[in-house]
Write an enzyme that holds these catalytic residues in place. Sequence first.
Site, mmCIF file in Angstrom:
data_model
loop_
_atom_site.group_PDB
_atom_site.id
_atom_site.type_symbol
_atom_site.label_atom_id
_atom_site.label_comp_id
_atom_site.label_asym_id
_atom_site.label_seq_id
_atom_site.Cartn_x
_atom_site.Cartn_y
_atom_site.Cartn_z
ATOM 1 C CG ASP A 151 -2.963 -3.896 5.313
ATOM 2 O OD1 ASP A 151 -2.098 -2.997 5.303
ATOM 3 O OD2 ASP A 151 -4.076 -3.772 4.783
ATOM 4 C CD GLU A 152 -5.496 -5.909 1.697
ATOM 5 O OE1 GLU A 152 -6.641 -6.390 1.756
ATOM 6 O OE2 GLU A 152 -5.256 -4.804 1.180
ATOM 7 C CB THR A 153 2.959 -7.537 2.142
ATOM 8 O OG1 THR A 153 2.839 -6.561 3.178
ATOM 9 C CG2 THR A 153 4.263 -7.337 1.414
ATOM 10 C CG HIS A 163 -1.978 -1.030 1.209
ATOM 11 N ND1 HIS A 163 -3.145 -0.896 0.502
ATOM 12 C CD2 HIS A 163 -2.033 -2.242 1.810
ATOM 13 C CE1 HIS A 163 -3.888 -1.969 0.669
ATOM 14 N NE2 HIS A 163 -3.228 -2.817 1.449
#
Length: 847
Positions: free
Chosen positions: A529-531, A443
């Site tokens: 998060d969400e790597t 992100h």
Amino acid sequence: MYKYVLGLLACAISVNVFAMNQPQLDSMAKDLKVIYTLLDANSACPAKVQQCYLSELSLTLPYDLNSHNWAIYFSQLMPIVHSSNSEFEITHINGDLHRLSPSKMFSGFAGGDAHRIRFYTQDSQITRSEFMPNYILADSEGLLSAKVIASTIPTVDPETGLEVQPYLAPFNTMSQLRIHERDKTPWMGTKYLFENALRPVLTEAPIDIIPKPKTLILSSEPVVSIQNGIKLSLVNIKREGISQALFRLSTLGIHEQEQGFNVNIKRTTTATLAEQAYTLKISAQAVNIEAATEQGAFYALQSLIGLLNIETHTLPQVDITDAPHYMFRGLHIDSARNFRSKQFILETITHMASYKLNRLHLHLADDEGWRLEIAGLPELTEVGSTRCFDLSEQRCLLPQLGAGNAPDASINGFYSRQDYIDILQHAKRHHVEVIPSLDMPGHSRAAIVSMEARFERLMAQNLERDALKYRLVEPQDLSRYRSIQHYSDNTLNVCLEQTYQFIDKVLTEVQTLHEAAEVPLKIYHIGADETAGAWLNSPACSVLKYSEPSLNGYFIERISKIVTDKGVEVAGWSDGLDDVRVKNMPHVVQSNVWGTLAHGGHQVAHRHINRNWNVIVSNPDVTYFDFPYESHPMERGNHWATRAVNTRKVFEFMPDNLPAHAELWHNNYARSYIADDTSSRLEKGVSAKGIQGHLWSEMIRTDEQAEYMLYPRLLALAERAWHKPDWALRYKESRSFDKNTTFMTKGALQAREKDWQRFIALVGFKEIPKLASQGVFYRLPSVAAGKSESGQLMVFTEIPGFDIEVKTLNGWQAVSPKMLHSTALAVRAKLGRRVGRALPVSDHVLE
């Protein structure tokens, strides 16, 4: 290479006999009619695509135009995987940005004739707000000024104030609502609400407050008038600590007067009053408040305001003893994807404090925007705070999320250093702690692009050493990945030393801002998060990737040490924190657990709680306010975790017993699920430390839309954060829950319904009018409509206090007891000048 590209461009210009000039492009952008139709949300997919939906774009010009020298750039949240029209080509650029351009087969526009392009898109889109606006028309060579296509610009309905999407065809079939054969999501229109919503039973507000106190006893019947104001007496209390509660009283017409009603506030050190606790006694002689802290006294005054009749300026005579269930009662605001104004943040803090919420998790950076001015790194806000049409991304980021091409649009912007200081100080006065977050290492596209612009600027000045210091790109990294939001370049390289230099610089400047505001930085949320699967072919990671079990875990552990060394507590999202080695983490860690309850979210929460981490319950099924209130296409919101989060669902949440909801709720396909806690049980004596609501902003482009999504759900969040009800099922280890278990007794369910009736009466008769008087753009409830045995129209709103209007052939009129169901076309709620969205009475939805 540069000369080669110029040569190709010159060749293209020389052979293109259909070149477009600026007036032609301007005219085409003004006159092109674009209609987007969702044909089937559950379509048969092209080969190798498991789930997809079928859509159609219709392009119509009112005149002939034979030019191939144009392209349309538009946002499609999920990548288009197949198009069937040979006259056009659709290309995925990055993120959600796509380009539609004419192919060699394009026959040109004939006046009034539509070109129709059908295409399949992977995964699913269902709600209308997921279909982004502001398509951009550009010429193929990039020599002309790009323009937003007028027909794709959203408007505002003058009656409701809600967004209208003229480019999007109506949604009126179940095939546009359900995404596969197992999906049983209901169309929550008037008929569904009539059969499933709880009808209000109270006709006035009870003597109570939101959030509910531990004990409230009515001590005497007569009310006490404070219409002549109040006279304060403070003992061991600084006025500054309660000033904003007094200011709120003044906005309701209650001012301090020498002859006012006595209000005595005392700070006491008695062991019976914990931090944030208070007692409030209202008698015929005086209001007496005792608290252990100024924060407790502040909350006592907010409770007094909750008891106030704003029309008569009277108070009931009551004795209240109160303390919070959770010390952490939070709200997350995403200002990164689409910017939220400083004024919105200030007003939101004020409303949070009114209902005793005390943590603002402020999301300040993501792929689509960097929103905080950082001294010494001007590109972060000069480039990273704006989205517009610049494919080179030297002036701004790509126009993701339907951003359009206006740098001064409300979706763009940032908080200056002084803005942030003002926010911190305003929050401090309201006893709200700000937790900043600049999401990393995933992100992070806004940061990466901004620092690349910095690199180019300094290299042009022959300052190579300075240029490299904060560069976040490794040119030799040939890794190929795609993030959850379909970016190929949004993840910081965790093996580069300049990554950590950059983060340390940013953290130091954020901490400096807190010091300037005299509000110490206590918690920093790293995101994590969400790597995506980056770094696989990074030379910088060639050694490290074999010595570290998880590169993302390595990053989090290293950043956690940097944060902790600055005297700050580290926080992160649970999925990233699952990559770390617990022994390498600080002793104090905040984990926002966001796994969906229907897919084992309780197991993640229990695992992190058992580590003695400070777990903040953040399950999307119920705490994400960017999801629709109801599963209806017109309701704004996302859909991946749940199809409906109404105020009642938030109220009924039992955050201390996450698996129990499998007995009462459904998954995001409206089907029952199983929550087995036999092997993931909580250890004795541990529990979550708080709860947080979340307002992500991908589909929220204005402050008014943000308020619509927050209110009245924020009140239910405050209720659950402050008060643990007796009806809530207590946690017991090693249970398994599903639709057939009956751990929640009939008595508890009846008590919950009674408590709900109390709550919604307070919301409808007391709190909504207060929010309305402050100009809050709250959501008006949908109207439930049915037919009596004699054929009369029967209507109600689940939250009381609203007028109901009915549309007939003669227009809108107030509902009457004798109105026939057969004459009613639509219904809507009304309060003052505000009207809600109209829903048809005949809720016939095509399959």
